[in-house]
Scaffold this motif. Sequence first.
Motif, PDB file in Angstrom:
ATOM      1  N   MET A   1     -43.390  31.278  29.813  1.00  0.00           N
ATOM      2  CA  MET A   1     -42.284  32.156  30.211  1.00  0.00           C
ATOM      3  C   MET A   1     -42.167  32.210  31.729  1.00  0.00           C
ATOM      4  O   MET A   1     -43.159  32.287  32.431  1.00  0.00           O
ATOM      5  CB  MET A   1     -42.540  33.573  29.668  1.00  0.00           C
ATOM      6  CG  MET A   1     -41.394  34.518  29.986  1.00  0.00           C
ATOM      7  SD  MET A   1     -41.788  36.264  29.727  1.00  0.00           S
ATOM      8  CE  MET A   1     -42.450  36.728  31.319  1.00  0.00           C
ATOM      9  N   THR A   2     -40.943  32.155  32.210  1.00  0.00           N
ATOM     10  CA  THR A   2     -40.695  32.303  33.639  1.00  0.00           C
ATOM     11  C   THR A   2     -40.318  33.746  33.915  1.00  0.00           C
ATOM     12  O   THR A   2     -39.474  34.303  33.228  1.00  0.00           O
ATOM     13  CB  THR A   2     -39.544  31.384  34.085  1.00  0.00           C
ATOM     14  OG1 THR A   2     -39.781  30.071  33.573  1.00  0.00           O
ATOM     15  CG2 THR A   2     -39.435  31.325  35.595  1.00  0.00           C
ATOM     16  N   GLN A   3     -40.978  34.328  34.909  1.00  0.00           N
ATOM     17  CA  GLN A   3     -40.660  35.703  35.276  1.00  0.00           C
ATOM     18  C   GLN A   3     -39.273  35.746  35.929  1.00  0.00           C
ATOM     19  O   GLN A   3     -38.908  34.839  36.675  1.00  0.00           O
ATOM     20  CB  GLN A   3     -41.712  36.171  36.282  1.00  0.00           C
ATOM     21  CG  GLN A   3     -42.000  37.656  36.238  1.00  0.00           C
ATOM     22  CD  GLN A   3     -42.969  38.043  37.330  1.00  0.00           C
ATOM     23  OE1 GLN A   3     -43.790  37.227  37.769  1.00  0.00           O
ATOM     24  NE2 GLN A   3     -42.894  39.280  37.780  1.00  0.00           N
ATOM     25  N   VAL A   4     -38.493  36.785  35.631  1.00  0.00           N
ATOM     26  CA  VAL A   4     -37.163  36.935  36.243  1.00  0.00           C
ATOM     27  C   VAL A   4     -37.132  38.258  37.005  1.00  0.00           C
ATOM     28  O   VAL A   4     -37.298  39.320  36.409  1.00  0.00           O
ATOM     29  CB  VAL A   4     -36.037  36.921  35.186  1.00  0.00           C
ATOM     30  CG1 VAL A   4     -34.668  37.006  35.861  1.00  0.00           C
ATOM     31  CG2 VAL A   4     -36.123  35.664  34.324  1.00  0.00           C
ATOM     32  N   LEU A   6     -35.362  41.110  39.606  1.00  0.00           N
ATOM     33  CA  LEU A   6     -34.026  41.643  39.912  1.00  0.00           C
ATOM     34  C   LEU A   6     -34.077  42.505  41.173  1.00  0.00           C
ATOM     35  O   LEU A   6     -33.955  43.720  41.096  1.00  0.00           O
ATOM     36  CB  LEU A   6     -33.528  42.525  38.754  1.00  0.00           C
ATOM     37  CG  LEU A   6     -33.314  41.919  37.379  1.00  0.00           C
ATOM     38  CD1 LEU A   6     -32.951  43.016  36.374  1.00  0.00           C
ATOM     39  CD2 LEU A   6     -32.220  40.865  37.403  1.00  0.00           C
ATOM     40  N   TYR A  26     -31.162  32.736  42.378  1.00  0.00           N
ATOM     41  CA  TYR A  26     -29.872  32.344  41.793  1.00  0.00           C
ATOM     42  C   TYR A  26     -28.961  33.551  41.742  1.00  0.00           C
ATOM     43  O   TYR A  26     -29.420  34.691  41.836  1.00  0.00           O
ATOM     44  CB  TYR A  26     -30.047  31.709  40.412  1.00  0.00           C
ATOM     45  CG  TYR A  26     -30.351  32.653  39.268  1.00  0.00           C
ATOM     46  CD1 TYR A  26     -31.623  33.202  39.102  1.00  0.00           C
ATOM     47  CD2 TYR A  26     -29.371  32.982  38.330  1.00  0.00           C
ATOM     48  CE1 TYR A  26     -31.899  34.055  38.037  1.00  0.00           C
ATOM     49  CE2 TYR A  26     -29.641  33.828  37.256  1.00  0.00           C
ATOM     50  CZ  TYR A  26     -30.912  34.360  37.117  1.00  0.00           C
ATOM     51  OH  TYR A  26     -31.172  35.206  36.073  1.00  0.00           O
ATOM     52  N   SER A  27     -27.639  33.302  41.624  1.00  0.00           N
ATOM     53  CA  SER A  27     -26.683  34.409  41.502  1.00  0.00           C
ATOM     54  C   SER A  27     -26.050  34.362  40.125  1.00  0.00           C
ATOM     55  O   SER A  27     -26.483  35.035  39.200  1.00  0.00           O
ATOM     56  CB  SER A  27     -25.619  34.326  42.586  1.00  0.00           C
ATOM     57  OG  SER A  27     -26.157  34.739  43.816  1.00  0.00           O
ATOM     58  N   GLY A  29     -25.960  31.705  38.197  1.00  0.00           N
ATOM     59  CA  GLY A  29     -26.750  30.832  37.336  1.00  0.00           C
ATOM     60  C   GLY A  29     -25.956  29.697  36.706  1.00  0.00           C
ATOM     61  O   GLY A  29     -26.489  28.936  35.897  1.00  0.00           O
ATOM     62  N   LEU A  33     -29.017  27.548  36.001  1.00  0.00           N
ATOM     63  CA  LEU A  33     -29.535  27.623  34.628  1.00  0.00           C
ATOM     64  C   LEU A  33     -29.246  26.335  33.856  1.00  0.00           C
ATOM     65  O   LEU A  33     -30.013  25.951  32.977  1.00  0.00           O
ATOM     66  CB  LEU A  33     -28.984  28.852  33.902  1.00  0.00           C
ATOM     67  CG  LEU A  33     -29.452  30.200  34.489  1.00  0.00           C
ATOM     68  CD1 LEU A  33     -28.832  31.366  33.731  1.00  0.00           C
ATOM     69  CD2 LEU A  33     -30.965  30.321  34.496  1.00  0.00           C
ATOM     70  N   VAL A  34     -28.149  25.645  34.231  1.00  0.00           N
ATOM     71  CA  VAL A  34     -27.864  24.345  33.613  1.00  0.00           C
ATOM     72  C   VAL A  34     -28.938  23.336  34.043  1.00  0.00           C
ATOM     73  O   VAL A  34     -29.494  22.590  33.230  1.00  0.00           O
ATOM     74  CB  VAL A  34     -26.437  23.857  33.991  1.00  0.00           C
ATOM     75  CG1 VAL A  34     -26.187  22.445  33.480  1.00  0.00           C
ATOM     76  CG2 VAL A  34     -25.372  24.818  33.432  1.00  0.00           C
ATOM     77  N   ARG A  37     -32.381  24.154  32.344  1.00  0.00           N
ATOM     78  CA  ARG A  37     -32.426  23.731  30.949  1.00  0.00           C
ATOM     79  C   ARG A  37     -32.489  22.214  30.839  1.00  0.00           C
ATOM     80  O   ARG A  37     -33.103  21.673  29.924  1.00  0.00           O
ATOM     81  CB  ARG A  37     -31.194  24.277  30.224  1.00  0.00           C
ATOM     82  CG  ARG A  37     -31.372  24.333  28.742  1.00  0.00           C
ATOM     83  CD  ARG A  37     -30.324  25.201  28.106  1.00  0.00           C
ATOM     84  NE  ARG A  37     -30.216  24.913  26.682  1.00  0.00           N
ATOM     85  CZ  ARG A  37     -31.063  25.364  25.771  1.00  0.00           C
ATOM     86  NH1 ARG A  37     -32.086  26.124  26.132  1.00  0.00           N
ATOM     87  NH2 ARG A  37     -30.905  25.054  24.497  1.00  0.00           N
ATOM     88  N   CYS A  48     -32.947  36.918  40.695  1.00  0.00           N
ATOM     89  CA  CYS A  48     -31.497  36.961  40.545  1.00  0.00           C
ATOM     90  C   CYS A  48     -30.909  37.854  41.639  1.00  0.00           C
ATOM     91  O   CYS A  48     -31.316  39.004  41.807  1.00  0.00           O
ATOM     92  CB  CYS A  48     -31.143  37.493  39.159  1.00  0.00           C
ATOM     93  SG  CYS A  48     -29.379  37.515  38.870  1.00  0.00           S
ATOM     94  N   GLU A  50     -27.813  38.989  41.950  1.00  0.00           N
ATOM     95  CA  GLU A  50     -26.530  39.644  41.646  1.00  0.00           C
ATOM     96  C   GLU A  50     -26.515  41.145  41.912  1.00  0.00           C
ATOM     97  O   GLU A  50     -25.454  41.742  41.980  1.00  0.00           O
ATOM     98  CB  GLU A  50     -26.085  39.336  40.204  1.00  0.00           C
ATOM     99  CG  GLU A  50     -26.932  39.981  39.144  1.00  0.00           C
ATOM    100  CD  GLU A  50     -26.518  39.580  37.715  1.00  0.00           C
ATOM    101  OE1 GLU A  50     -25.588  38.770  37.535  1.00  0.00           O
ATOM    102  OE2 GLU A  50     -27.154  40.072  36.778  1.00  0.00           O
ATOM    103  N   ARG A  51     -27.695  41.774  42.062  1.00  0.00           N
ATOM    104  CA  ARG A  51     -27.695  43.233  42.295  1.00  0.00           C
ATOM    105  C   ARG A  51     -27.925  43.623  43.748  1.00  0.00           C
ATOM    106  O   ARG A  51     -28.091  44.795  44.059  1.00  0.00           O
ATOM    107  CB  ARG A  51     -28.758  43.896  41.414  1.00  0.00           C
ATOM    108  CG  ARG A  51     -28.417  43.682  39.937  1.00  0.00           C
ATOM    109  CD  ARG A  51     -29.431  44.270  39.007  1.00  0.00           C
ATOM    110  NE  ARG A  51     -29.181  43.703  37.686  1.00  0.00           N
ATOM    111  CZ  ARG A  51     -29.126  44.400  36.547  1.00  0.00           C
ATOM    112  NH1 ARG A  51     -29.356  45.687  36.560  1.00  0.00           N
ATOM    113  NH2 ARG A  51     -28.870  43.790  35.409  1.00  0.00           N
ATOM    114  N   MET A 104     -18.828  34.696  36.712  1.00  0.00           N
ATOM    115  CA  MET A 104     -20.273  34.613  36.932  1.00  0.00           C
ATOM    116  C   MET A 104     -20.598  33.918  38.259  1.00  0.00           C
ATOM    117  O   MET A 104     -21.416  34.381  39.027  1.00  0.00           O
ATOM    118  CB  MET A 104     -20.927  33.831  35.785  1.00  0.00           C
ATOM    119  CG  MET A 104     -20.602  34.396  34.414  1.00  0.00           C
ATOM    120  SD  MET A 104     -21.170  33.340  33.062  1.00  0.00           S
ATOM    121  CE  MET A 104     -22.895  33.776  33.031  1.00  0.00           C
TER     122      MET A 104
END
Lengths: 282, 158
Positions: A1-4, A6, A26-27, A29, A33-34, A37, A48, A50-51, A104
């Motif tokens: 698992m990758t920690q995310v 915020l 990333y903002s 993604g 995210l592409v 994956r 992230c 975005e906040r 997004m």
Amino acid sequence: MTQVLLPRALDELWDFLEEDPNTAVYSGGTDLLVNLRGGRINPSRLACLERIEEIRGVRDAGAAVFIGAATTHTHLLENSLVSSEFPVLTKAIRVLASPAIRNMGTIGGNIVNASPAGDTLPPLYALDAEVEIVSRKEAKRMPVSDFIVGPGRVRLGANEIVKGVWIRKAPEFNVRHFEKVGLRKSQACAVASLAAALSLSEGGKIERARLAWGSVGPTVVRSAEVEEALLGRELEIQMLAEVARLVERAVSPIDDVRASAQYRRIVAGRLLLRLAESGCKN
Amino acid sequence: MKIDFRLNGAAIQVDCAADRRVIDLLREDLGLTGAKESCGAGECGSCAILVDGEGKLSCLMLAAQLEGREITTVEGLASEGRLHPLQEAFVEKGAVQCGFCTPGAVMASLDLLRRNPNPARAEIREGLAGNLCRCTGYQKIIDAVEAASKIMQRRERP
Ligand SMILES: Cc1cc2nc3c(=O)[nH]c(=O)nc-3n(C[C@H](O)[C@H](O)[C@H](O)COP(=O)(O)OP(=O)(O)OC[C@H]3O[C@@H](n4cnc5c(N)ncnc54)[C@H](O)[C@@H]3O)c2cc1C
Ligand code: FES
Ligand code: FES
């Protein structure tokens, strides 16, 4: 698992980046995210953006406008300061991807992703935009054309992020044009695109010209030779067709799945002809 | 990781990997199979949901990003046993064939109608530019959104 993570403020982000230098930011993604994956990148953690309020939104700074890196394309489309001062940017964003991707994806992501087909880039080059880069200790600015050095390659050091872009207001430009040629109308990556800002005198002569092409070189292409060739001329089709030959020599496109280099070269020149319509209106 | 958010009007807490894709969380952990995964890469729109009222793609969002947000999926649209006017219009106008793209198209239409309650057909086409449908040829989807916009406007201004 990758920690995310915020982070809510830049200070919190710097802590995260210093704790583990293999943290990717990333903002929206929509690129990251592409790639994640697809196995093309393998960061140990994600942060992230975005906040983080400090890097979102549009600010009028008098002679210039600041656009925070984490501002979404949709936000920019709906912003009246952007559409009145920089219609060439609004025109480009209107044909960028699809509504959901625009809800997004961010301008900062588009710049740092540095794809030759990135739709905000030709307008940012034509507007001589400057990228603001920040770290915990320092803030600096550089022209977007210096910041982007190749496809996917930018001048961004460890523990630095893009805070936003600065664009000088330029009311002297009375023709602002963007056109993208893709393989279909909607959600198409550019085969070639042109952003143009021109000032025409009352008599219809070109006094200033800034042009930038997308998808026809490793980075967005500007050409001093082409811009100079337009000065003092009127926007009419014969003249534009002559200058289109110079454009064909100025670009350096490649063959790929979407189009051949030769096709791109011709389209890059022909995109210029559309400017004749702006000449008539003036 | 524990994540708190609102899902279709009710507060919820989930405990899952922070980097779990929202589409997987919804479909596999929460049993909400309305949103569909087709491309998994932002191209098709079949996984669309609303996040704080805005249309987003659940295949390109990680679970951690839901913290504190208000999520609406197609399952949250019907109320008191009645379909949402958009859903009714999709049925009425024959905008559904296999139905795989339908939840995404409905969510994208909601985003469009919130910003532009009375869109022209060309604007509907642009609003649905990110939603691929292999069956209907799109005309009937556009008919449905057009019809729903009229009904929704009438309901808002009685
Ligand atoms: C289906 C689809 C269609 C698309 N169509 C188009 C199109 O037509 N035109 C177009 O131009 N693009 C298109 N894109 C690409 C993408 O949506 C845009 O480039 C978008 O602007 C990226 O923004 P983001 O916030 O999602 O970037 P992210 O994916 O969040 O980030 C992209 C990169 O930038 C870095 N980054 C992001 N923000 C910062 C920051 N503030 N400081 C430092 N680094 C940062 C990330 O680390 C990552 O490397 C498309 C993508 C998809 C999936
Ligand atoms: S599955 Fe998300 S856009 Fe296709
Ligand atoms: S109804 Fe089958 S994909 Fe749209």
